[in-house]
Design a protein around this motif. Structure first.
Motif: not given
Length: 579
Positions: A427-435
Motif C-alpha cells: 500500500a502507498p505510504g510516506e514512511l515506506g516499508s520495512t521488509q
C-alpha cells in the motif's frame, strides 16, 4: 453506508488520547487529550463507550461525540472492564486493610452505567480473573470464590442463582456466543490424582456424569483454555514448570482438544519443544499452533486435529488471525527480532514479511486491513512508541513516546467491517516499508574467509507444505523452494544409486554374515552386540509405525522413537561398512 473509522487509545506518561484510525491517524476532534497519566483504559464491546482513570476519577464518555456518560470518584482504580452490552462497569482497586479493620474494604465494584448506582461491592484480592465473566447477552455472570463458581443471572449480584462446587477449581472459562452457555473448569491434580478439564452446560452441574466432555492429564502445573467462536470446541494448553527430561528450559507443554459432543484428543505436534502460541480462526473450524525448538514450526489443524497446512520453520513465537479470518500473521517478538510473516489463509500464500524490532505489543485493527505494533514500558523502557501498518508491510504512522504504557483498538460488533480481497502489492505510504533483510547463519571467524557451504548452516530450514490430500500438495511452495527440494531429492537418489553400483571391496577371507540377530557373527563381540541392539530398536519402530498406520494414538515417547529411525539406520549402516 461506509464503515466507521476505528479509534486507537494511546496511554502513556504524557496522558491519554484517542486517535482516529488509519489513514488519517489524527486525534479525535470531540475528545480532548487528558494530560494526566492514566492508570487504565477500556472500550465497551460495541465500541460506543470509552472509560479511563487518571488518578483523580473514572470517566466514561461516548466515543461518537465525546459526551460524558458517567463519572465515579474512584482515584485508586487500577483496572476497568465493561460488561458485553455495556450495562455494567467493573472497577478494581488494590486490596488493603487497616489494623482495626480485619476484613478490609471491598475493592471490586460493579456499577450500573445507566443510573450510576453501585450494584455490588465484592472482595477480590488477586488480579488474576478479577472481573466477572458474562455471557454475551448478560443473562449469566460467573466468578470464582473459594474454589467454587458462583453464577448470577440478569446482573442481580445480590443473589447467587447457582453454584458449581468441585475440589479446588483453579480456573474457568465461560463460552462465547448464544445460549445455552457452557463453562470449562480446570482442577489441578493432587496426591497422585490427575489434573482434569471438564465442560458443562449451564445450569446442568449434577455430578461428573453431567459433564459434556472430560479430559484428564498428569503433566499440568497450569493450563490455558481457549473456546472457539461458536463454543463448539475448546483447546487446552497444559504446562509444567520443569521438564523432567531436561530437554527444555521452559518446562513441558501439551495441547488437548475437547468438543461439546464429548470428543477429546491430544493434538500431535511433529516437532519437539515448547508450545508458544495457539489461536482459533474466527471461522471456528480450524486453529493454528506455533511450537517446537527454534526455528519454530507453525501448523494449521482442522477440527479433527489433522494438520492442514504447515508454514515450515522460522523465528516466530506468536500467531494472530485477522478479525475476518482471511489473513494470518506469524511473528517473533520478545527475544526475537520482530519478524512478521503475513499470509493469505485462503490461498496459503505469503503477502509480506515486515519487521518490527523490539515490539512488545501487536494487535489487529477491527477493519482487518491494519495492525499496530508498540514498544511499551515497563517491558522495555527505551525506544517507546508505536507504528500503524498496512498488512502489506507499509508503515502509515510512526510515533515515538517518552514512556508508552498501552495502545488499544476500539472494539466493534461482528459484521461492521466486511472482508476485503487480499492485496499483494504494498500500500502507498510516506514512511515506506520495512521488509526483513535476509539472515545468514553464524560462522566462526576462522571460517569466514572460506566460501559458504550447505553444511555451514546452523539449522536446516523447512519450507511451507500443504498437507491436504490431493495433487496440490506442492502448490504452496515457491519456485525456489521447489527447486531446492528437487535438488535435495536428486542428491539423495544419486547417493543411493552410487552405493548400489559400487563394486564390493576385495576381502582375503570370506567375512561371516552380520545380519543374524542370534549370537556373534562378525568376529567382534562388541560390534555384534551393538548391531543386535540397533536391529532390535528398528524392529520395535516398525511395530510402532504399523500401530500408527492402523489408527492407534501413540504416546509422546513412542513418537520420539519413530523420529530416531533414520539415525539408527545410519548407525547400523556405518557399522556394516566398517566390517
Amino acid at each position: 453506508m461506509a464503515p466507521p473509522i476505528p479509534l486507537l487509545a494511546v496511554r502513556g506518561s504524557d496522558g491519554t488520547a484517542l486517535l482516529r484510525g488509519p489513514p488519517s491517524c489524527d486525534e479525535h476532534p470531540a475528545i480532548q487529550r487528558d494530560p494526566r497519566p492514566s492508570r487504565c483504559v477500556s472500550f465497551s464491546r460495541d465500541g460506543s463507550l470509552f472509560a479511563w482513570c487518571n488518578g483523580d476519577k473514572v470517566s466514561v464518555v461516548n466515543t461518537a461525540d465525546g459526551s460524558v456518560v458517567s463519572t465515579f470518584d474512584l482515584p485508586k482504580t487500577m483496572l476497568l472492564e465493561f460488561s458485553p452490552l455495556g450495562r455494567v462497569l467493573a472497577t478494581w482497586q488494590l486490596y488493603s486493610k487497616s489494623q482495626g479493620d480485619l476484613q478490609g474494604e471491598a475493592n471490586l465494584q460493579l456499577w450500573d452505567l445507566q443510573s450510576g448506582q453501585l450494584l455490588k461491592a465484592l472482595y477480590q484480592k488477586k488480579t488474576e480473573a478479577w472481573c466477572p465473566s458474562w455471557s454475551d447477552d448478560e443473562s449469566i455472570a460467573v466468578r470464582s470464590v473459594n474454589n467454587e463458581l458462583h453464577f448470577f443471572e440478569n446482573n442481580d449480584f445480590n443473589t447467587i442463582a447457582n453454584k458449581l462446587h468441585m475440589q479446588k477449581v483453579s480456573d474457568f472459562v465461560l463460552s462465547p456466543g448464544a445460549q445455552p452457555s457452557k463453562v470449562a473448569v480446570y482442577v489441578p491434580g493432587s496426591k497422585g490424582a490427575p489434573s482434569f478439564v471438564r465442560l458443562y452446560q449451564y445450569p446442568l452441574f449434577g455430578g461428573p456424569t453431567a459433564a459434556l466432555a472430560n479430559k484428564s492429564f498428569f503433566k499440568a502445573d497450569r493450563v490455558s483454555m481457549l473456546w472457539n467462536k461458536k463454543a463448539s470446541a475448546l483447546l487446552v494448553t497444559a504446562s509444567t514448570e520443569v521438564d523432567k527430561t531436561g530437554a527444555s528450559y521452559y518446562g513441558e507443554q501439551t495441547l488437548h482438544y475437547l468438543a461439546v459432543n464429548g470428543e477429546s484428543a491430544v493434538v500431535q505436534l511433529p516437532k519437539n519443544g515448547p508450545i508458544y502460541d495457539v489461536a482459533w480462526s474466527p471461522n471456528a473450524a480450524e486453529f493454528c499452533v506455533v511450537y517446537g525448538f527454534m526455528p519454530a514450526k507453525a501448523t494449521i489443524f482442522n477440527m479433527k486435529c489433522d494438520p492442514v497446512f504447515d508454514f515450515g520453520t522460522g523465528p516466530r513465537n506468536a500467531v494472530y488471525y485477522s478479525p475476518q479470518g482471511h489473513i494470518l500473521v506469524l511473528a517473533g517478538f520478545g527475544n526475537l527480532r520482530g519478524q512478521m510473516e503475513v499470509w493469505d489463509v485462503k490461498k496459503y500464500k505469503q503477502v509480506s514479511k515486515p519487521q518490527a524490532p523490539d515490539s512488545t505489543h501487536f494487535s489487529w485493527c477491527p477493519d482487518g486491513e491494519h495492525v499496530v505494533t508498540a514498544t511499551c514500558s515497563p517491558r522495555l523502557r527505551v525506544s517507546n512508541g508505536y507504528k500503524i501498518w498496512h498488512y502489506t508491510g507499509t508503515v502509515l504512522r510512526r510515533q515515538d513516546a517518552g514512556e508508552l504504557w498501552e495502545v488499544r483498538w476500539q472494539s466493534f460488533p461482528d459484521g461492521c467491517f466486511p472482508e476485503r480481497p487480499v492485496r499483494y502489492q504494498a500500500a502507498p505510504g510516506e514512511l515506506g516499508s520495512t521488509q526483513a533483510p535476509p539472515t545468514q547463519a553464524y560462522r566462526p571467524p576462522a571460517l569466514r574467509h572460506l566460501p559458504a557451504t550447505a553444511s555451514s548452516k546452523l539449522h536446516e530450514e523447512e519450507p511451507p507444505q500443504d498437507l491436504r490430500p490431493g495433487p496440490s500438495a506442492e502448490r504452496c511452495l515457491s519456485k525456489s523452494a521447489l527447486k531446492n527440494q528437487k535438488k535435495r531429492e536428486a542428491k539423495k537418489a544419486a547417493k543411493q544409486e552410487a552405493k548400489s553400483e559400487a563394486p564390493p571391496s576385495p576381502a582375503p577371507t570370506p567375512a561371516p554374515a552380520c545380519n543374524s540377530q542370534s549370537g556373534p557373527t562378525c568376529g567382534d563381540p562388541e560390534t555384534d552386540k551393538k548391531m543386535k541392539n540397533l536391529k532390535k530398536k528398528l524392529k520395535a519402530i516398525e511395530e510402532l509405525k504399523e500401530q500408527q498406520a492402523s489408527g492407534k494414538t501413540l504416546q509422546k515417547n513412542q513418537l520420539e522413537k519413530i523420529q530416531k529411525e533414520e539415525q539408527l539406520l545410519k548407525e547400523l549402516e556405518e557399522l556394516e561398512l566398517s566390517l
